[in-house]
Structure formats: structure tokens, C-alpha cells
Design a protein around this motif. Structure first.
Motif, PDB file in Angstrom:
ATOM      1  N   LYS A  96       0.835  -1.203   0.000  1.00 40.83           N
ATOM      2  CA  LYS A  96       0.000   0.000   0.000  1.00 40.83           C
ATOM      3  C   LYS A  96       0.872   1.256   0.000  1.00 40.83           C
ATOM      4  O   LYS A  96       0.596   2.222  -0.721  1.00 40.83           O
ATOM      5  CB  LYS A  96      -0.909  -0.013   1.230  1.00 40.83           C
ATOM      6  CG  LYS A  96      -1.851   1.145   1.322  1.00 40.83           C
ATOM      7  CD  LYS A  96      -2.727   1.022   2.562  1.00 40.83           C
ATOM      8  CE  LYS A  96      -3.661   2.209   2.674  1.00 40.83           C
ATOM      9  NZ  LYS A  96      -4.504   2.125   3.868  1.00 40.83           N
ATOM     10  N   ALA A  99       2.439   1.581  -3.437  1.00 42.93           N
ATOM     11  CA  ALA A  99       1.434   2.029  -4.406  1.00 42.93           C
ATOM     12  C   ALA A  99       1.180   3.527  -4.261  1.00 42.93           C
ATOM     13  O   ALA A  99       1.038   4.245  -5.254  1.00 42.93           O
ATOM     14  CB  ALA A  99       0.143   1.245  -4.232  1.00 42.93           C
ATOM     15  N   ASP A 108      -0.207   4.462 -11.655  1.00 40.28           N
ATOM     16  CA  ASP A 108      -1.326   3.915 -10.884  1.00 40.28           C
ATOM     17  C   ASP A 108      -1.298   2.392 -10.951  1.00 40.28           C
ATOM     18  O   ASP A 108      -1.600   1.806 -11.987  1.00 40.28           O
ATOM     19  CB  ASP A 108      -2.647   4.454 -11.426  1.00 40.28           C
ATOM     20  CG  ASP A 108      -3.809   4.134 -10.509  1.00 40.28           C
ATOM     21  OD1 ASP A 108      -3.573   3.896  -9.308  1.00 40.28           O
ATOM     22  OD2 ASP A 108      -4.959   4.112 -10.997  1.00 40.28           O
ATOM     23  N   ASP A 110      -2.378  -1.203  -8.599  1.00 35.36           N
ATOM     24  CA  ASP A 110      -3.150  -1.722  -7.475  1.00 35.36           C
ATOM     25  C   ASP A 110      -2.212  -2.269  -6.397  1.00 35.36           C
ATOM     26  O   ASP A 110      -1.252  -2.978  -6.699  1.00 35.36           O
ATOM     27  CB  ASP A 110      -4.090  -2.825  -7.974  1.00 35.36           C
ATOM     28  CG  ASP A 110      -5.063  -3.280  -6.917  1.00 35.36           C
ATOM     29  OD1 ASP A 110      -5.232  -2.570  -5.903  1.00 35.36           O
ATOM     30  OD2 ASP A 110      -5.660  -4.366  -7.100  1.00 35.36           O
ATOM     31  N   LYS A 111      -2.504  -1.957  -5.139  1.00 32.63           N
ATOM     32  CA  LYS A 111      -1.643  -2.375  -4.033  1.00 32.63           C
ATOM     33  C   LYS A 111      -1.565  -3.894  -3.885  1.00 32.63           C
ATOM     34  O   LYS A 111      -0.583  -4.426  -3.385  1.00 32.63           O
ATOM     35  CB  LYS A 111      -2.128  -1.751  -2.719  1.00 32.63           C
ATOM     36  CG  LYS A 111      -3.492  -2.251  -2.271  1.00 32.63           C
ATOM     37  CD  LYS A 111      -3.954  -1.569  -1.012  1.00 32.63           C
ATOM     38  CE  LYS A 111      -5.334  -2.088  -0.629  1.00 32.63           C
ATOM     39  NZ  LYS A 111      -5.876  -1.375   0.502  1.00 32.63           N
ATOM     40  N   ARG A 112      -2.592  -4.606  -4.344  1.00 36.64           N
ATOM     41  CA  ARG A 112      -2.590  -6.069  -4.224  1.00 36.64           C
ATOM     42  C   ARG A 112      -1.639  -6.737  -5.201  1.00 36.64           C
ATOM     43  O   ARG A 112      -1.334  -7.908  -5.069  1.00 36.64           O
ATOM     44  CB  ARG A 112      -3.999  -6.613  -4.429  1.00 36.64           C
ATOM     45  CG  ARG A 112      -4.949  -6.195  -3.297  1.00 36.64           C
ATOM     46  CD  ARG A 112      -6.345  -6.561  -3.642  1.00 36.64           C
ATOM     47  NE  ARG A 112      -6.777  -5.700  -4.750  1.00 36.64           N
ATOM     48  CZ  ARG A 112      -8.015  -5.311  -4.970  1.00 36.64           C
ATOM     49  NH1 ARG A 112      -8.961  -5.715  -4.183  1.00 36.64           N
ATOM     50  NH2 ARG A 112      -8.311  -4.543  -5.987  1.00 36.64           N
ATOM     51  N   LYS A 113      -1.172  -5.980  -6.193  1.00 37.43           N
ATOM     52  CA  LYS A 113      -0.251  -6.537  -7.179  1.00 37.43           C
ATOM     53  C   LYS A 113       1.204  -6.258  -6.824  1.00 37.43           C
ATOM     54  O   LYS A 113       2.097  -6.572  -7.593  1.00 37.43           O
ATOM     55  CB  LYS A 113      -0.571  -5.966  -8.565  1.00 37.43           C
ATOM     56  CG  LYS A 113      -1.933  -6.390  -9.063  1.00 37.43           C
ATOM     57  CD  LYS A 113      -2.204  -5.883 -10.435  1.00 37.43           C
ATOM     58  CE  LYS A 113      -3.577  -6.363 -10.896  1.00 37.43           C
ATOM     59  NZ  LYS A 113      -3.838  -6.006 -12.274  1.00 37.43           N
TER      60      LYS A 113
END
Length: 147
Positions: A96, A99, A108, A110-113
């Protein structure tokens, strides 16, 4: 009975697959629930055309992901954190945080990636792996500094 799957079905196949099923399973379960359609000549032609189109789109997406991965490898991110006595970190540095730092640079993701290699224990240079595409990953440098 041959059918073309209209949606993913557990233990049977993915959307667009042409599979052989028993008469009862096809007629009583798959067809009424619109999970599959009969594999007629016309339906097979449409399914093959869709499959070819999907493969081309997937190939284009993979090529774009490779280009983006090469550009991301040049990126370096600095994350300021609070550090206490003895050089210990307050809290942790996560995907996070990376990101958010990337977003400040106009990228931009996604923090999950984002996954940080190893454990962030203090100030220093670390690596983060970004999953750009299911088959393409990129590594960026993350520098952790004291506030």
C-alpha cells in the motif's frame, strides 16, 4: 453430447471450452441454467471465432504488459518512515505504501499486485515485485528513509 460452455464450470472447464458431457448432465443441468449451449456446426464456428479473438487480445495485453514491465524496472521509489532508536521501524512498509509512492509519480498500480521481497527492517534499499500481468512481473527499487 458435445456442448460449448458459456461460463466456468467447476471440474468441467472454462468459458468457451468445447466439452463432452453425458446426456442427462447436459440436458438437465447445463442447458437449463444457460451454463452451456449445444455444439452445433453454427455454434462451433462462433465459438472458434471468439476463441481466436480472445487469443489475439490476450497476446496484445501480454505485449503491452511486457513494455510496461520494462518501463517500471527503471522506476525507483523513496518512502519516508519513522525510525526509532536503534534503527528500528515504527510499523511496516507494505504494498500500500509503495502504491501510494508510485501514485505520486503518476503511476497507478493496485496495491494487491505489489509484493516486497524479504522483510523491511530499517533504512535501506529493497526490491518490490509488481505483477503487471498474470505471466509478466517487474521489479522496482524501494528506498526506505528516515523522516
Amino acid at each position: 453430447m458435445k456442448v460449448i460452455l458459456q461460463q466456468d464450470v467447476k471440474k468441467l472447464g472454462q468459458k468457451g471450452d468445447i466439452v463432452e458431457v453425458s446426456e442427462g448432465y447436459g440436458r438437465n443441468f447445463l442447458l437449463p441454467r444457460k451454463a452451456a449451449i449445444l455444439a452445433t456446426a453454427e455454434n462451433l464456428n462462433v465459438a472458434n471465432a471468439k476463441k481466436g479473438s480472445k487469443e489475439r487480445k490476450d497476446a496484445m495485453a501480454a505485449d503491452e504488459a511486457k513494455l510496461m514491465a520494462k518501463q517500471l524496472e527503471k522506476v525507483e521509489v523513496t518512502i519516508p518512515v519513522q525510525i526509532g532508536e536503534g534503527g528500528k521501524l515504527f510499523g511496516s512498509v507494505t504494498g500500500k505504501d509503495v502504491a501510494a509512492a508510485l501514485k505520486k509519480q503518476g503511476i497507478d498500480i493496485d496495491k494487491r499486485k505489489i509484493a516486497i521481497k524479504g522483510e523491511v527492517t530499517g533504512e535501506g534499499l529493497y526490491e518490490a515485485v509488481i505483477k503487471v500481468h498474470p505471466s509478466v512481473t517487474s521489479t522496482i527499487k524501494v528506498e526506505v528513509t528516515a523522516k
